[in-house]
Scaffold this motif. Structure first.
Motif, PDB file in Angstrom:
ATOM      1  N   ALA A 165      -8.055 -27.636 -12.593  1.00 50.77           N
ATOM      2  CA  ALA A 165      -7.280 -26.780 -13.498  1.00 50.77           C
ATOM      3  C   ALA A 165      -6.879 -25.481 -12.804  1.00 50.77           C
ATOM      4  O   ALA A 165      -5.737 -25.012 -12.929  1.00 50.77           O
ATOM      5  CB  ALA A 165      -8.087 -26.488 -14.760  1.00 50.77           C
ATOM      6  N   VAL A 166      -7.817 -24.916 -12.045  1.00 51.84           N
ATOM      7  CA  VAL A 166      -7.517 -23.675 -11.326  1.00 51.84           C
ATOM      8  C   VAL A 166      -6.454 -23.931 -10.259  1.00 51.84           C
ATOM      9  O   VAL A 166      -5.516 -23.147 -10.090  1.00 51.84           O
ATOM     10  CB  VAL A 166      -8.804 -23.089 -10.695  1.00 51.84           C
ATOM     11  CG1 VAL A 166      -8.474 -21.980  -9.707  1.00 51.84           C
ATOM     12  CG2 VAL A 166      -9.728 -22.563 -11.784  1.00 51.84           C
ATOM     13  N   HIS A 167      -6.593 -25.038  -9.553  1.00 52.54           N
ATOM     14  CA  HIS A 167      -5.611 -25.423  -8.537  1.00 52.54           C
ATOM     15  C   HIS A 167      -4.212 -25.495  -9.158  1.00 52.54           C
ATOM     16  O   HIS A 167      -3.238 -24.936  -8.636  1.00 52.54           O
ATOM     17  CB  HIS A 167      -6.018 -26.771  -7.946  1.00 52.54           C
ATOM     18  CG  HIS A 167      -5.239 -27.162  -6.730  1.00 52.54           C
ATOM     19  ND1 HIS A 167      -5.568 -28.248  -5.961  1.00 52.54           N
ATOM     20  CD2 HIS A 167      -4.145 -26.622  -6.133  1.00 52.54           C
ATOM     21  CE1 HIS A 167      -4.706 -28.361  -4.961  1.00 52.54           C
ATOM     22  NE2 HIS A 167      -3.838 -27.385  -5.048  1.00 52.54           N
ATOM     23  N   HIS A 168      -4.135 -26.176 -10.281  1.00 50.47           N
ATOM     24  CA  HIS A 168      -2.870 -26.337 -10.985  1.00 50.47           C
ATOM     25  C   HIS A 168      -2.308 -24.977 -11.407  1.00 50.47           C
ATOM     26  O   HIS A 168      -1.105 -24.703 -11.262  1.00 50.47           O
ATOM     27  CB  HIS A 168      -3.104 -27.235 -12.204  1.00 50.47           C
ATOM     28  CG  HIS A 168      -1.852 -27.654 -12.898  1.00 50.47           C
ATOM     29  ND1 HIS A 168      -1.027 -28.632 -12.415  1.00 50.47           N
ATOM     30  CD2 HIS A 168      -1.285 -27.207 -14.030  1.00 50.47           C
ATOM     31  CE1 HIS A 168       0.006 -28.777 -13.227  1.00 50.47           C
ATOM     32  NE2 HIS A 168      -0.126 -27.917 -14.225  1.00 50.47           N
ATOM     33  N   PHE A 180       1.606 -19.763  -6.006  1.00 46.32           N
ATOM     34  CA  PHE A 180       0.850 -19.720  -4.748  1.00 46.32           C
ATOM     35  C   PHE A 180       0.947 -21.081  -4.069  1.00 46.32           C
ATOM     36  O   PHE A 180       0.400 -22.077  -4.551  1.00 46.32           O
ATOM     37  CB  PHE A 180      -0.614 -19.356  -4.998  1.00 46.32           C
ATOM     38  CG  PHE A 180      -0.811 -17.969  -5.508  1.00 46.32           C
ATOM     39  CD1 PHE A 180      -0.644 -16.882  -4.667  1.00 46.32           C
ATOM     40  CD2 PHE A 180      -1.154 -17.732  -6.820  1.00 46.32           C
ATOM     41  CE1 PHE A 180      -0.816 -15.586  -5.133  1.00 46.32           C
ATOM     42  CE2 PHE A 180      -1.335 -16.438  -7.299  1.00 46.32           C
ATOM     43  CZ  PHE A 180      -1.159 -15.367  -6.445  1.00 46.32           C
ATOM     44  N   ASP A 181       1.662 -21.109  -2.965  1.00 46.62           N
ATOM     45  CA  ASP A 181       1.782 -22.355  -2.219  1.00 46.62           C
ATOM     46  C   ASP A 181       0.647 -22.465  -1.209  1.00 46.62           C
ATOM     47  O   ASP A 181      -0.012 -21.489  -0.899  1.00 46.62           O
ATOM     48  CB  ASP A 181       3.112 -22.386  -1.461  1.00 46.62           C
ATOM     49  CG  ASP A 181       4.277 -22.373  -2.435  1.00 46.62           C
ATOM     50  OD1 ASP A 181       4.143 -22.975  -3.510  1.00 46.62           O
ATOM     51  OD2 ASP A 181       5.301 -21.741  -2.108  1.00 46.62           O
ATOM     52  N   GLY A 182       0.475 -23.633  -0.697  1.00 46.39           N
ATOM     53  CA  GLY A 182      -0.446 -23.804   0.423  1.00 46.39           C
ATOM     54  C   GLY A 182      -1.902 -23.903   0.018  1.00 46.39           C
ATOM     55  O   GLY A 182      -2.773 -23.891   0.872  1.00 46.39           O
ATOM     56  N   VAL A 183      -2.182 -23.993  -1.283  1.00 45.63           N
ATOM     57  CA  VAL A 183      -3.565 -24.223  -1.693  1.00 45.63           C
ATOM     58  C   VAL A 183      -3.796 -25.728  -1.672  1.00 45.63           C
ATOM     59  O   VAL A 183      -3.097 -26.480  -2.348  1.00 45.63           O
ATOM     60  CB  VAL A 183      -3.836 -23.661  -3.101  1.00 45.63           C
ATOM     61  CG1 VAL A 183      -5.280 -23.941  -3.507  1.00 45.63           C
ATOM     62  CG2 VAL A 183      -3.546 -22.180  -3.151  1.00 45.63           C
ATOM     63  N   ASN A 220      -1.784 -20.173   7.253  1.00 44.60           N
ATOM     64  CA  ASN A 220      -0.923 -18.979   7.281  1.00 44.60           C
ATOM     65  C   ASN A 220      -1.011 -18.163   5.986  1.00 44.60           C
ATOM     66  O   ASN A 220      -0.207 -17.255   5.777  1.00 44.60           O
ATOM     67  CB  ASN A 220       0.528 -19.394   7.561  1.00 44.60           C
ATOM     68  CG  ASN A 220       1.068 -20.313   6.477  1.00 44.60           C
ATOM     69  OD1 ASN A 220       0.349 -20.644   5.528  1.00 44.60           O
ATOM     70  ND2 ASN A 220       2.316 -20.718   6.600  1.00 44.60           N
ATOM     71  N   THR A 221      -1.976 -18.490   5.141  1.00 45.19           N
ATOM     72  CA  THR A 221      -2.133 -17.716   3.906  1.00 45.19           C
ATOM     73  C   THR A 221      -2.653 -16.324   4.244  1.00 45.19           C
ATOM     74  O   THR A 221      -3.649 -16.180   4.949  1.00 45.19           O
ATOM     75  CB  THR A 221      -3.120 -18.423   2.959  1.00 45.19           C
ATOM     76  OG1 THR A 221      -2.694 -19.770   2.766  1.00 45.19           O
ATOM     77  CG2 THR A 221      -3.191 -17.709   1.625  1.00 45.19           C
ATOM     78  N   SER A 222      -1.983 -15.311   3.741  1.00 42.29           N
ATOM     79  CA  SER A 222      -2.372 -13.938   4.082  1.00 42.29           C
ATOM     80  C   SER A 222      -3.521 -13.462   3.193  1.00 42.29           C
ATOM     81  O   SER A 222      -3.746 -13.988   2.107  1.00 42.29           O
ATOM     82  CB  SER A 222      -1.188 -12.996   3.905  1.00 42.29           C
ATOM     83  OG  SER A 222      -0.854 -12.904   2.539  1.00 42.29           O
ATOM     84  N   ASP A 223      -4.223 -12.442   3.683  1.00 41.60           N
ATOM     85  CA  ASP A 223      -5.294 -11.845   2.887  1.00 41.60           C
ATOM     86  C   ASP A 223      -4.746 -11.335   1.560  1.00 41.60           C
ATOM     87  O   ASP A 223      -5.411 -11.409   0.523  1.00 41.60           O
ATOM     88  CB  ASP A 223      -5.923 -10.671   3.648  1.00 41.60           C
ATOM     89  CG  ASP A 223      -6.720 -11.145   4.848  1.00 41.60           C
ATOM     90  OD1 ASP A 223      -6.722 -12.362   5.106  1.00 41.60           O
ATOM     91  OD2 ASP A 223      -7.316 -10.300   5.524  1.00 41.60           O
ATOM     92  N   GLN A 277      -4.277 -11.483  -4.331  1.00 41.46           N
ATOM     93  CA  GLN A 277      -3.460 -11.645  -5.537  1.00 41.46           C
ATOM     94  C   GLN A 277      -3.974 -12.794  -6.411  1.00 41.46           C
ATOM     95  O   GLN A 277      -3.970 -12.702  -7.631  1.00 41.46           O
ATOM     96  CB  GLN A 277      -1.997 -11.900  -5.151  1.00 41.46           C
ATOM     97  CG  GLN A 277      -1.230 -10.638  -4.810  1.00 41.46           C
ATOM     98  CD  GLN A 277      -1.176  -9.668  -5.981  1.00 41.46           C
ATOM     99  OE1 GLN A 277      -0.926 -10.047  -7.109  1.00 41.46           O
ATOM    100  NE2 GLN A 277      -1.451  -8.400  -5.702  1.00 41.46           N
ATOM    101  N   MET A 278      -4.413 -13.888  -5.769  1.00 34.62           N
ATOM    102  CA  MET A 278      -4.971 -15.010  -6.536  1.00 34.62           C
ATOM    103  C   MET A 278      -6.163 -14.537  -7.358  1.00 34.62           C
ATOM    104  O   MET A 278      -6.314 -14.896  -8.529  1.00 34.62           O
ATOM    105  CB  MET A 278      -5.453 -16.123  -5.588  1.00 34.62           C
ATOM    106  CG  MET A 278      -4.348 -16.850  -4.860  1.00 34.62           C
ATOM    107  SD  MET A 278      -5.065 -18.144  -3.795  1.00 34.62           S
ATOM    108  CE  MET A 278      -3.714 -18.406  -2.649  1.00 34.62           C
ATOM    109  N   CYS A 279      -7.011 -13.729  -6.715  1.00 38.82           N
ATOM    110  CA  CYS A 279      -8.209 -13.241  -7.408  1.00 38.82           C
ATOM    111  C   CYS A 279      -7.817 -12.368  -8.587  1.00 38.82           C
ATOM    112  O   CYS A 279      -8.348 -12.503  -9.682  1.00 38.82           O
ATOM    113  CB  CYS A 279      -9.083 -12.445  -6.452  1.00 38.82           C
ATOM    114  SG  CYS A 279      -9.807 -13.456  -5.167  1.00 38.82           S
ATOM    115  N   GLN A 280      -6.881 -11.465  -8.342  1.00 41.12           N
ATOM    116  CA  GLN A 280      -6.547 -10.494  -9.382  1.00 41.12           C
ATOM    117  C   GLN A 280      -5.779 -11.138 -10.530  1.00 41.12           C
ATOM    118  O   GLN A 280      -5.920 -10.731 -11.681  1.00 41.12           O
ATOM    119  CB  GLN A 280      -5.744  -9.337  -8.784  1.00 41.12           C
ATOM    120  CG  GLN A 280      -6.593  -8.547  -7.796  1.00 41.12           C
ATOM    121  CD  GLN A 280      -5.904  -7.282  -7.314  1.00 41.12           C
ATOM    122  OE1 GLN A 280      -4.998  -6.782  -7.948  1.00 41.12           O
ATOM    123  NE2 GLN A 280      -6.356  -6.785  -6.178  1.00 41.12           N
TER     124      GLN A 280
END
Lengths: 82, 82
Positions: A20-23, A30-33, B49-52, B57-60
């Motif tokens: 669910a979080v991935h989705h 957010f790409d590349g996850v 290549n995912t930046s810090d 941003q994902m966390c926030q």
């Protein structure tokens, strides 16, 4: 003494929460996850004379469900715990 | 790239789950446990290549509730991730 216990689902066990979080991350752009797995973080503050075996027993008896979960134990030095 | 995100309740925020675990550990006979805090462990497998900043941003935006939670990000080297 600070002890950090990481509890994860065993490999192969389905993780619907992670999915669910991935989705949601993809939905936010957010790409590349490639994969997301969710587990538990348990931070214990225990007496300095607590043995590794005692901490292991805590995990096996209460903190982790050994059927579907693995755990790892990290003792934190004073500097990391700050 | 493996990234480990630890999400914890901010200091001062009540942790009833941690208190319940603390109580249970004492009930099981484990002495010397002074404090228990429960948080979330989120393990991401992201493109190299995912930046810090993106991880931040994902966390926030999704992974942590910034009102009551803090997070820390640990990038794992290939050996740690194994």
């Amino acid at each position: 003494m600070k002890v950090r216990i990481l509890v994860r689902l065993k490999p192969g066990v389905l993780d619907p929460q992670g999915r669910a979080v991935h989705h949601s991350l993809e939905g936010l752009g957010f790409d590349g996850v490639e994969d997301v797995r969710i587990g538990r973080l348990i931070e214990l503050d225990v007496a300095d004379n607590t043995s590794d075996e005692q901490i292991d027993q805590m995990c096996q008896q209460l903190l982790a469900n050994m059927v579907i979960e693995d755990y790892s134990i990290e003792k934190l030095s004073a500097s990391e715990a700050a």
